[in-house]
Design a protein around this motif. Structure first.
Motif, PDB file in Angstrom:
ATOM      1  N   CYS A 164     -10.952  -4.621  -0.359  1.00 34.91           N
ATOM      2  CA  CYS A 164     -10.721  -3.063  -0.341  1.00 34.91           C
ATOM      3  C   CYS A 164     -10.125  -2.879  -1.552  1.00 34.91           C
ATOM      4  O   CYS A 164     -10.321  -1.633  -2.174  1.00 34.91           O
ATOM      5  CB  CYS A 164     -10.502  -2.679   0.753  1.00 34.91           C
ATOM      6  N   MET A 165      -8.998  -3.556  -1.811  1.00 29.42           N
ATOM      7  CA  MET A 165      -8.047  -3.244  -3.280  1.00 29.42           C
ATOM      8  C   MET A 165      -7.240  -1.930  -2.794  1.00 29.42           C
ATOM      9  O   MET A 165      -7.119  -1.300  -3.672  1.00 29.42           O
ATOM     10  CB  MET A 165      -8.923  -3.166  -4.452  1.00 29.42           C
ATOM     11  N   ASN A 166      -7.038  -1.827  -1.679  1.00 34.12           N
ATOM     12  CA  ASN A 166      -6.155  -0.778  -1.386  1.00 34.12           C
ATOM     13  C   ASN A 166      -4.612  -1.174  -1.541  1.00 34.12           C
ATOM     14  O   ASN A 166      -4.407  -2.171  -1.170  1.00 34.12           O
ATOM     15  CB  ASN A 166      -6.247  -0.366   0.242  1.00 34.12           C
ATOM     16  N   GLY A 167      -3.857  -0.147  -2.079  1.00 36.16           N
ATOM     17  CA  GLY A 167      -2.491  -0.259  -2.449  1.00 36.16           C
ATOM     18  C   GLY A 167      -1.778  -0.614  -1.227  1.00 36.16           C
ATOM     19  O   GLY A 167      -1.929   0.477  -0.343  1.00 36.16           O
ATOM     20  N   LEU A 168      -0.925  -1.404  -1.141  1.00 36.42           N
ATOM     21  CA  LEU A 168      -0.326  -1.648   0.235  1.00 36.42           C
ATOM     22  C   LEU A 168       0.948  -0.768   0.186  1.00 36.42           C
ATOM     23  O   LEU A 168       2.171  -1.208  -0.514  1.00 36.42           O
ATOM     24  CB  LEU A 168       0.126  -3.140   0.494  1.00 36.42           C
ATOM     25  N   VAL A 169       1.092   0.224   0.744  1.00 34.20           N
ATOM     26  CA  VAL A 169       2.353   1.158   0.586  1.00 34.20           C
ATOM     27  C   VAL A 169       3.272   0.949   1.853  1.00 34.20           C
ATOM     28  O   VAL A 169       2.831   0.920   3.051  1.00 34.20           O
ATOM     29  CB  VAL A 169       1.572   2.736   0.665  1.00 34.20           C
ATOM     30  N   ARG A 170       4.246   0.786   1.188  1.00 38.77           N
ATOM     31  CA  ARG A 170       5.592   0.680   2.287  1.00 38.77           C
ATOM     32  C   ARG A 170       6.895   0.723   1.586  1.00 38.77           C
ATOM     33  O   ARG A 170       7.003   0.048   0.506  1.00 38.77           O
ATOM     34  CB  ARG A 170       5.317  -0.610   3.247  1.00 38.77           C
ATOM     35  N   PRO A 171       8.073   1.419   2.030  1.00 35.68           N
ATOM     36  CA  PRO A 171       9.009   1.575   1.193  1.00 35.68           C
ATOM     37  C   PRO A 171       9.787   0.369   0.945  1.00 35.68           C
ATOM     38  O   PRO A 171      10.317  -0.018  -0.219  1.00 35.68           O
ATOM     39  CB  PRO A 171      10.051   2.373   2.172  1.00 35.68           C
ATOM     40  N   GLU A 172       9.875  -0.836   1.831  1.00 34.17           N
ATOM     41  CA  GLU A 172      10.563  -1.975   1.573  1.00 34.17           C
ATOM     42  C   GLU A 172       9.868  -3.087   0.834  1.00 34.17           C
ATOM     43  O   GLU A 172      10.318  -4.029   0.713  1.00 34.17           O
ATOM     44  CB  GLU A 172      11.185  -2.519   3.154  1.00 34.17           C
ATOM     45  N   ARG A 291      -0.190  10.560  -3.182  1.00 35.00           N
ATOM     46  CA  ARG A 291      -0.693  10.289  -1.807  1.00 35.00           C
ATOM     47  C   ARG A 291       0.099   9.093  -1.259  1.00 35.00           C
ATOM     48  O   ARG A 291       0.332   8.850  -0.129  1.00 35.00           O
ATOM     49  CB  ARG A 291      -2.078  10.126  -1.813  1.00 35.00           C
ATOM     50  N   GLU A 292       0.560   8.108  -2.161  1.00 28.62           N
ATOM     51  CA  GLU A 292       1.408   7.052  -1.806  1.00 28.62           C
ATOM     52  C   GLU A 292       2.715   7.433  -1.110  1.00 28.62           C
ATOM     53  O   GLU A 292       3.160   6.876  -0.144  1.00 28.62           O
ATOM     54  CB  GLU A 292       1.675   6.014  -2.899  1.00 28.62           C
ATOM     55  N   GLY A 293       3.145   8.641  -1.664  1.00 28.70           N
ATOM     56  CA  GLY A 293       4.498   9.082  -1.266  1.00 28.70           C
ATOM     57  C   GLY A 293       4.040   9.824   0.004  1.00 28.70           C
ATOM     58  O   GLY A 293       4.915   9.710   1.140  1.00 28.70           O
ATOM     59  N   GLN A 294       3.103  10.326   0.559  1.00 27.85           N
ATOM     60  CA  GLN A 294       2.627  10.827   1.620  1.00 27.85           C
ATOM     61  C   GLN A 294       2.515   9.746   2.752  1.00 27.85           C
ATOM     62  O   GLN A 294       2.755  10.107   3.998  1.00 27.85           O
ATOM     63  CB  GLN A 294       1.387  11.761   1.586  1.00 27.85           C
ATOM     64  N   VAL A 295       1.848   8.634   2.443  1.00 31.36           N
ATOM     65  CA  VAL A 295       1.723   7.709   3.235  1.00 31.36           C
ATOM     66  C   VAL A 295       3.043   6.860   3.637  1.00 31.36           C
ATOM     67  O   VAL A 295       3.235   6.628   5.058  1.00 31.36           O
ATOM     68  CB  VAL A 295       0.751   6.532   2.899  1.00 31.36           C
ATOM     69  N   ILE A 296       4.207   6.978   2.630  1.00 35.24           N
ATOM     70  CA  ILE A 296       5.253   6.376   3.210  1.00 35.24           C
ATOM     71  C   ILE A 296       6.030   7.395   3.973  1.00 35.24           C
ATOM     72  O   ILE A 296       6.591   6.798   5.048  1.00 35.24           O
ATOM     73  CB  ILE A 296       6.270   6.147   1.766  1.00 35.24           C
ATOM     74  N   ALA A 297       5.960   8.694   3.812  1.00 32.65           N
ATOM     75  CA  ALA A 297       6.518   9.681   4.751  1.00 32.65           C
ATOM     76  C   ALA A 297       5.776   9.194   6.210  1.00 32.65           C
ATOM     77  O   ALA A 297       6.499   9.588   7.346  1.00 32.65           O
ATOM     78  CB  ALA A 297       6.264  11.133   4.081  1.00 32.65           C
ATOM     79  N   MET A 298       4.299   9.369   6.321  1.00 34.84           N
ATOM     80  CA  MET A 298       3.694   9.114   7.624  1.00 34.84           C
ATOM     81  C   MET A 298       4.446   7.790   8.054  1.00 34.84           C
ATOM     82  O   MET A 298       4.646   7.992   9.471  1.00 34.84           O
ATOM     83  CB  MET A 298       2.276   8.803   7.163  1.00 34.84           C
ATOM     84  N   MET A 299       4.577   6.717   7.655  1.00 32.91           N
ATOM     85  CA  MET A 299       5.112   5.609   8.052  1.00 32.91           C
ATOM     86  C   MET A 299       6.753   5.670   8.471  1.00 32.91           C
ATOM     87  O   MET A 299       7.132   4.788   9.383  1.00 32.91           O
ATOM     88  CB  MET A 299       4.840   4.473   7.304  1.00 32.91           C
ATOM     89  N   ASN A 300       7.300   6.716   7.941  1.00 32.91           N
ATOM     90  CA  ASN A 300       9.002   6.904   8.548  1.00 32.91           C
ATOM     91  C   ASN A 300       8.743   8.054   9.561  1.00 32.91           C
ATOM     92  O   ASN A 300       9.707   8.514  10.127  1.00 32.91           O
ATOM     93  CB  ASN A 300       9.400   7.614   7.280  1.00 32.91           C
TER      94      ASN A 300
END
Length: 310
Positions: A164-172, A291-300
């Motif tokens: 899918c070539m989705n960017g894997l978003v995660r702070p660490e 949106r990457e920042g929003q996904v990181i916030a979701m995961m936190n």
């Protein structure tokens, strides 16, 4: 952007790269190798008796010094940072780290030369997520630069999920080097920073596998999206959600849940697809990073941690 952007060149580098081939890392599309100059801006102040040129204070035109066409208007503090300098510094690090085997380089250029992006995919260092080779997380390096003040110089190291070539978003799992054009310092990127990024990627496969094992319900997922990445904060007391975002996320959730079951991995893929492939009339590069920042916030968020059993 849609209808006005182009991938200027794509090069595939595979296997052992000798000294001559390694210089492909330093090559850039012709559309972005022009010299840039900063020129004063004037206007004509006229009345019935005379005309005179008046300099606009603290404003300069950034121009393509070959075609003399304007690129943007900037302040006196703006530092010209040629695209070549960024690419050469990062390429030096990639070579020093011995990472020139089995990589793909994609260069993206705005037609006017005002924006430049480079993506580097390190296929040799792909991390299997499931039992077959197609399901992998691939280390991914992004470089951004611009001459119209839209983008600061940026280097972002993360991963993408093959298929899918989705960017894997995660702070660490991600680190960023960021340098504004009014800064006097040069953008720094070292071999140690690069290797730290690679080490961080090694944990990706295990973390994603854990998400595959965690079961969720449809109601939990929609509540998560509604209260995090689709949330709109009207003021300090009132919040709602975007119906458009919920429709997009709901459709993505249906698709990924059909492929991976009602799991946190399907939730994660839905969110990262939404951030990596935005449907927008605006600048998709800017929307993706927001949106990457929003996904990181979701995961936190509390909701996410409760769903993964944290």
């Amino acid at each position: 952007w849609v209808g006005s952007s182009q991938w200027a060149t794509t090069q595939q580098i595979g296997g052992y790269m000798n000294k001559q081939e390694a210089y492909k890392l330093y090559e850039l599309p012709e559309e972005v190798t022009f010299p840039v100059a900063k020129k004063e801006i004037y206007f004509i102040d006229s009345d019935n008796k005379s005309e005179q040129e008046i300099t606009v204070p603290n404003r300069y035109a950034l121009i393509n010094d070959i075609t003399k066409k304007p690129l943007s208007v900037v302040s006196n503090k703006y530092k010209i940072r040629p695209y070549q300098n960024l690419v050469h510094r990062v390429s030096d690090v990639i070579r020093e780290a011995g990472m020139t085997h089995d990589i793909t380089i994609k260069d993206w250029v705005h037609p006017k030369g005002t924006k430049f992006r480079r993506d580097v995919y390190f296929w040799k260092h792909g991390i299997p997520v499931k039992d077959h080779d197609k399901e992998k997380a691939i280390p991914h390096l992004r470089m951004y630069a611009s001459y119209d003040s839209t983008w600061a110089e940026q280097i972002i190291f993360g991963s993408v999920y093959v298929i899918c070539m989705n960017g894997l978003v995660r702070p660490e799992w991600q680190f960023k080097v960021y340098n504004k054009h009014n800064s006097n310092k040069e953008t720094e990127y070292t071999k140690d920073m690069f290797k730290d990024g690679l080490e961080a990627q090694k944990e990706v496969g295990a973390e994603l596998f854990k998400l595959m094992q965690r079961k969720v319900t449809n109601a939990e997922v929609l509540y998560l999206f509604r209260t995090t990445i689709a949330k709109i904060q009207r003021n300090s007391l009132v919040s709602s959600h975007s119906d458009i975002a919920m429709r997009e996320l709901g459709d993505l959730w249906d698709n990924y849940a059909n492929s991976y079951g009602y799991t946190m991995f399907a939730v994660y893929q839905s969110a990262t697809h939404w951030s990596s492939h935005p449907i927008t009339k605006g600048n998709p590069q800017m929307v993706t990073r927001k949106r990457e920042g929003q996904v990181i916030a979701m995961m936190n968020s509390r909701q996410w941690n409760e769903m993964i059993g944290g």
